[in-house]
Design a protein around this motif. Structure first.
Motif, PDB file in Angstrom:
ATOM      1  N   GLU A  11      -0.287   6.333   2.548  1.00 56.96           N
ATOM      2  CA  GLU A  11       1.290   6.154   2.476  1.00 56.96           C
ATOM      3  C   GLU A  11       1.851   5.705   3.386  1.00 56.96           C
ATOM      4  N   ARG A  14       1.012   1.777   3.415  1.00 61.29           N
ATOM      5  CA  ARG A  14       2.025   1.197   2.330  1.00 61.29           C
ATOM      6  C   ARG A  14       3.408   1.110   2.708  1.00 61.29           C
ATOM      7  N   GLU A  15       3.863   2.023   3.599  1.00 57.20           N
ATOM      8  CA  GLU A  15       5.272   2.084   4.491  1.00 57.20           C
ATOM      9  C   GLU A  15       5.150   0.874   5.415  1.00 57.20           C
ATOM     10  N   SER A  35      -2.043  -5.636   4.474  1.00 56.57           N
ATOM     11  CA  SER A  35      -2.502  -5.466   3.121  1.00 56.57           C
ATOM     12  C   SER A  35      -3.986  -5.144   2.996  1.00 56.57           C
ATOM     13  N   LEU A  38      -4.707  -1.643   3.752  1.00 54.61           N
ATOM     14  CA  LEU A  38      -4.322  -0.823   2.838  1.00 54.61           C
ATOM     15  C   LEU A  38      -5.397  -0.736   1.670  1.00 54.61           C
TER      16      LEU A  38
END
Length: 56
Positions: A11, A14-15, A35, A38
């Motif tokens: 999370e 992603r933020e 990216s 992630l």
């Protein structure tokens, strides 16, 4: 690493990616780097916590 810790990291990453991409563009070098990080976290989650479905 626990499932909850991994979800928290996903999370957070992603933020961070959303913020970096909104400032620098989704195809910027830094956004691509975030990216990929992630993706690695999501792949780890999938390996550890997603049940494999047998092929039919």
């Amino acid at each position: 690493m626990s499932k909850e810790q991994l979800i928290t990291l996903i999370e957070k990453k992603r933020e961070e990616l959303i913020q970096i991409a909104s400032k620098n563009g989704l195809s910027s070098t830094i956004a691509i780097h975030y990216s990929q990080e992630l993706d690695e976290l999501l792949n780890e989650y999938n390996r550890e916590y997603i049940k494999k479905v047998p092929a039919h």
